[in-house]
Design a protein around this motif. Structure first.
Motif, PDB file in Angstrom:
ATOM      1  N   LEU A 274      -8.500  -2.229 -21.032  1.00 38.11           N
ATOM      2  CA  LEU A 274      -9.375  -1.508 -19.976  1.00 38.11           C
ATOM      3  C   LEU A 274      -8.638  -1.056 -18.682  1.00 38.11           C
ATOM      4  CD1 LEU A 274     -12.117  -0.752 -19.106  1.00 38.11           C
ATOM      5  CD2 LEU A 274     -12.555  -2.908 -18.341  1.00 38.11           C
ATOM      6  N   ASN A 275      -7.929  -1.758 -18.336  1.00 40.11           N
ATOM      7  CA  ASN A 275      -7.202  -1.408 -17.108  1.00 40.11           C
ATOM      8  C   ASN A 275      -6.044  -0.064 -17.483  1.00 40.11           C
ATOM      9  OD1 ASN A 275      -6.990  -4.700 -16.976  1.00 40.11           O
ATOM     10  ND2 ASN A 275      -7.019  -4.135 -15.081  1.00 40.11           N
ATOM     11  N   LEU A 276      -5.578  -0.252 -18.546  1.00 37.63           N
ATOM     12  CA  LEU A 276      -4.652   0.937 -18.911  1.00 37.63           C
ATOM     13  C   LEU A 276      -5.513   2.127 -19.270  1.00 37.63           C
ATOM     14  CD1 LEU A 276      -2.311  -1.085 -21.398  1.00 37.63           C
ATOM     15  CD2 LEU A 276      -1.760  -0.334 -19.167  1.00 37.63           C
TER      16      LEU A 276
ATOM     17  N   GLU B  35      10.288   2.319 -11.729  1.00 35.31           N
ATOM     18  CA  GLU B  35      10.862   1.913 -13.096  1.00 35.31           C
ATOM     19  C   GLU B  35      10.941   0.093 -13.117  1.00 35.31           C
ATOM     20  OE1 GLU B  35      13.024   5.848 -11.799  1.00 35.31           O
ATOM     21  OE2 GLU B  35      11.938   4.291 -10.969  1.00 35.31           O
ATOM     22  N   TRP B  36      11.084  -0.336 -12.059  1.00 40.19           N
ATOM     23  CA  TRP B  36      11.462  -1.589 -12.081  1.00 40.19           C
ATOM     24  C   TRP B  36      10.034  -2.355 -12.477  1.00 40.19           C
ATOM     25  CZ3 TRP B  36       9.414  -5.117  -7.705  1.00 40.19           C
ATOM     26  CH2 TRP B  36       9.849  -6.366  -8.127  1.00 40.19           C
ATOM     27  N   ILE B  37       8.872  -1.762 -12.154  1.00 36.16           N
ATOM     28  CA  ILE B  37       7.268  -2.579 -12.103  1.00 36.16           C
ATOM     29  C   ILE B  37       7.233  -2.251 -13.564  1.00 36.16           C
ATOM     30  CG2 ILE B  37       6.924  -2.751  -9.809  1.00 36.16           C
ATOM     31  CD1 ILE B  37       4.763  -0.473 -10.233  1.00 36.16           C
ATOM     32  N   LEU B  38       7.354  -1.111 -14.174  1.00 33.99           N
ATOM     33  CA  LEU B  38       6.942  -0.748 -15.430  1.00 33.99           C
ATOM     34  C   LEU B  38       7.750  -1.667 -16.301  1.00 33.99           C
ATOM     35  CD1 LEU B  38       6.877   3.283 -15.149  1.00 33.99           C
ATOM     36  CD2 LEU B  38       4.897   1.612 -15.519  1.00 33.99           C
TER      37      LEU B  38
ATOM     38  N   LYS C 284      -2.600  -2.563 -10.751  1.00 36.81           N
ATOM     39  CA  LYS C 284      -3.424  -2.560  -9.584  1.00 36.81           C
ATOM     40  C   LYS C 284      -2.461  -1.415  -8.764  1.00 36.81           C
ATOM     41  CE  LYS C 284      -5.768  -4.522  -5.652  1.00 36.81           C
ATOM     42  NZ  LYS C 284      -6.336  -5.915  -5.038  1.00 36.81           N
ATOM     43  N   THR C 285      -1.317  -1.646  -8.647  1.00 42.25           N
ATOM     44  CA  THR C 285      -0.523  -0.745  -7.626  1.00 42.25           C
ATOM     45  C   THR C 285      -0.212   0.529  -8.127  1.00 42.25           C
ATOM     46  OG1 THR C 285       0.870  -2.609  -7.207  1.00 42.25           O
ATOM     47  CG2 THR C 285       1.834  -0.789  -6.775  1.00 42.25           C
ATOM     48  N   ILE C 286      -0.193   0.818  -9.548  1.00 35.82           N
ATOM     49  CA  ILE C 286       0.050   1.852 -10.394  1.00 35.82           C
ATOM     50  C   ILE C 286      -1.373   2.626 -10.135  1.00 35.82           C
ATOM     51  CG2 ILE C 286       0.339   3.029 -12.464  1.00 35.82           C
ATOM     52  CD1 ILE C 286       2.026   0.734 -13.417  1.00 35.82           C
ATOM     53  N   PHE C 287      -2.439   1.815 -10.240  1.00 30.40           N
ATOM     54  CA  PHE C 287      -3.757   2.602 -10.045  1.00 30.40           C
ATOM     55  C   PHE C 287      -4.021   3.429  -8.647  1.00 30.40           C
ATOM     56  CE2 PHE C 287      -8.552   2.441  -9.994  1.00 30.40           C
ATOM     57  CZ  PHE C 287      -8.762   2.790 -10.889  1.00 30.40           C
ATOM     58  N   MET C 288      -3.001   2.870  -7.538  1.00 26.86           N
ATOM     59  CA  MET C 288      -3.316   3.502  -6.377  1.00 26.86           C
ATOM     60  C   MET C 288      -2.860   5.153  -6.563  1.00 26.86           C
ATOM     61  SD  MET C 288      -1.526   1.025  -3.688  1.00 26.86           S
ATOM     62  CE  MET C 288      -1.777  -0.839  -3.729  1.00 26.86           C
ATOM     63  N   LEU C 289      -1.861   5.376  -7.286  1.00 26.75           N
ATOM     64  CA  LEU C 289      -1.024   6.597  -7.188  1.00 26.75           C
ATOM     65  C   LEU C 289      -1.821   7.795  -7.360  1.00 26.75           C
ATOM     66  CD1 LEU C 289       2.306   5.219  -8.835  1.00 26.75           C
ATOM     67  CD2 LEU C 289       1.630   5.371  -6.210  1.00 26.75           C
ATOM     68  N   PRO C 290      -2.487   7.850  -8.377  1.00 30.95           N
ATOM     69  CA  PRO C 290      -3.141   9.104  -8.672  1.00 30.95           C
ATOM     70  C   PRO C 290      -3.967   9.725  -7.491  1.00 30.95           C
ATOM     71  CG  PRO C 290      -3.604   7.575 -10.612  1.00 30.95           C
ATOM     72  CD  PRO C 290      -3.064   6.957  -9.454  1.00 30.95           C
TER      73      PRO C 290
ATOM     74  N   THR D 216       0.787  -1.250  -0.019  1.00 27.16           N
ATOM     75  CA  THR D 216       0.070  -0.026   0.040  1.00 27.16           C
ATOM     76  C   THR D 216       0.923   1.095   0.036  1.00 27.16           C
ATOM     77  OG1 THR D 216      -0.326  -0.112   2.415  1.00 27.16           O
ATOM     78  CG2 THR D 216      -2.031  -1.004   1.076  1.00 27.16           C
ATOM     79  N   ILE D 217       0.468   2.249  -0.708  1.00 24.59           N
ATOM     80  CA  ILE D 217       1.359   3.398  -1.031  1.00 24.59           C
ATOM     81  C   ILE D 217       0.852   4.577  -0.584  1.00 24.59           C
ATOM     82  CG2 ILE D 217       2.795   4.829  -2.795  1.00 24.59           C
ATOM     83  CD1 ILE D 217       2.859   2.110  -4.204  1.00 24.59           C
ATOM     84  N   THR D 218       1.434   5.739   0.041  1.00 23.99           N
ATOM     85  CA  THR D 218       0.793   7.083   0.705  1.00 23.99           C
ATOM     86  C   THR D 218       2.039   8.100  -0.079  1.00 23.99           C
ATOM     87  OG1 THR D 218       2.047   7.085   2.713  1.00 23.99           O
ATOM     88  CG2 THR D 218       0.013   6.085   2.585  1.00 23.99           C
ATOM     89  N   THR D 219       1.604   9.156   0.060  1.00 29.49           N
ATOM     90  CA  THR D 219       2.504  10.361  -0.275  1.00 29.49           C
ATOM     91  C   THR D 219       3.808  10.074   0.547  1.00 29.49           C
ATOM     92  OG1 THR D 219       0.658  11.871  -0.320  1.00 29.49           O
ATOM     93  CG2 THR D 219       2.624  12.665  -0.246  1.00 29.49           C
ATOM     94  N   ASP D 220       3.729   9.645   1.740  1.00 27.21           N
ATOM     95  CA  ASP D 220       5.349   9.559   2.583  1.00 27.21           C
ATOM     96  C   ASP D 220       5.964   8.640   1.846  1.00 27.21           C
ATOM     97  OD1 ASP D 220       4.146  11.694   4.150  1.00 27.21           O
ATOM     98  OD2 ASP D 220       3.519  10.237   5.701  1.00 27.21           O
ATOM     99  N   ASP D 221       5.453   7.638   1.124  1.00 21.83           N
ATOM    100  CA  ASP D 221       6.006   6.461   0.683  1.00 21.83           C
ATOM    101  C   ASP D 221       7.215   6.946  -0.919  1.00 21.83           C
ATOM    102  OD1 ASP D 221       5.546   4.807   2.490  1.00 21.83           O
ATOM    103  OD2 ASP D 221       3.688   4.713   1.526  1.00 21.83           O
TER     104      ASP D 221
END
Length: 332
Positions: free
Chosen positions: A298-300, A240-243, A261-267, A224-229
């Motif tokens: 669809l995910n993209l 870069e690695w996951i892309l 799904k991980t990238i989807f969290m960021l916005p 799980t990712i927050t701004t602090d991460d």
């Protein structure tokens, strides 16, 4: 109001709710906790960047209202409330002969220990974990006393940890408690040879990068990712690695969906879109992989739309206002 409450931890699942109905948390003199709801607290752990100003709080609530899963089966407990109940529940902690008896088996099985570690920055959690370490030797039926004493003590050797560091570290608990797990040896060696997590360290990250795709997917799916991460993740070149992993050939659709799904969290977090677009060239990646992954289109599209909605003026200017066009092209 009764002076003494009776406890119940039930294991009702979604399929049982039609029969038994919704179980109230408090009923007469009974406190009824659901094992699956406790598990939800750990599994769906998502720290939020809650603002402090009133107007910002109102905007925050309006923005996040529809992100909440209101299905009864997805119920979660407030972690502080849950932990206050936990320390008064003899299923987990019991005062006996002037000593504190800690039931490590139940703390692990009911995901309470994971919740404690994920929220370790909380003073309440530090006190509880400290008492577990002091009294774990009293749990004579627990075979992994030394291992878990090391695991928990490592936390006190660290400076303030970010949410993703604590989450990744907490995700090791089910593995440490299961010697038959395919990652047990790797995790055991990591915990016993790393007495602290450095401020720039992601637990197990550099070990995982050379492991199997199955292991990599497990690692990413538990984040799980927050701004602090963001600074930590950028320092470790995580995005870069996951892309790059999105270009992995073969039947790895499950891994690709986990990454997206991980990238989807960021916005949804502050500066998340900015980081993806300016530092990691997400727009070119989305277009590049869309032609080769029609099953992920669809995910993209959803990611592109989310980036477009959340983009700041600075982000739009940096992308030369091409974000809208990318979103349109992905729909073709």
């Amino acid at each position: 109001m009764t002076d003494r409450w009776n406890w119940e931890i039930n294991d009702f699942k979604e399929s049982d709710f039609d029969l038994v109905g919704k179980q109230p948390l408090f009923s007469n003199d009974l406190i009824s906790l659901n094992k699956n709801f406790i598990s939800n607290c750990s599994k769906n752990y998502q720290p939020l960047d809650v603002p402090s100003q009133y107007k910002e709080i109102v905007d925050f609530v309006n923005k996040n209202y529809f992100k909440v899963n209101y299905e009864y089966s997805e119920t979660v407990y407030d972690y502080e409330f849950l932990l206050l109940l936990t320390i008064n529940n003899e299923e987990f902690f019991k005062s006996q002969d002037e000593t504190l008896q800690v039931n490590m088996k139940n703390l692990i099985e009911y995901s309470i220990l994971e919740i404690l570690v994920k929220n370790f920055n909380s003073p309440l959690c530090k006190v509880i974990v400290g008492n577990i370490i002091k009294n774990i030797d009293n749990d004579k039926g627990f075979k992994d006393i030394t291992l878990f004493k090391i695991y928990l003590s490592n936390l006190f050797n660290c400076s303030q940890l970010t949410g993703v560091q604590l989450t990744l570290y907490a995700n090791l608990i089910p593995i440490l408690s299961n010697p038959g797990h395919f990652l047990y040896e790797l995790v055991f060696k990591y915990v016993t040879s790393h007495p602290r997590i450095g401020p720039k360290d992601m637990p197990l990250f550099f070990k995982i990068k050379s492991e199997s795709l199955k292991t990599i997917e497990w690692y990413i799916s538990g984040m799980t990712i927050t701004t602090d991460d963001l600074q930590l993740l950028n320092t470790n070149q995580f995005f870069e690695w996951i892309l790059t992993l999105l270009n992995t050939p073969g039947k790895v659709e499950s891994l690709h969906k986990t990454i997206l799904k991980t990238i989807f969290m960021l916005p949804d977090i502050n500066y998340g879109s900015l980081s993806l677009i300016t530092r990691n060239g997400i727009l070119s990646y989305l277009e590049q992989i869309s032609s080769g992954h029609t099953n992920l289109k669809l995910n993209l599209q959803e990611i592109a739309q989310k980036l477009e909605i959340s983009a700041s003026k600075r982000t739009l200017e940096w992308s030369n206002y091409d974000l809208v066009n990318v979103s349109k092209r992905l729909k073709l």
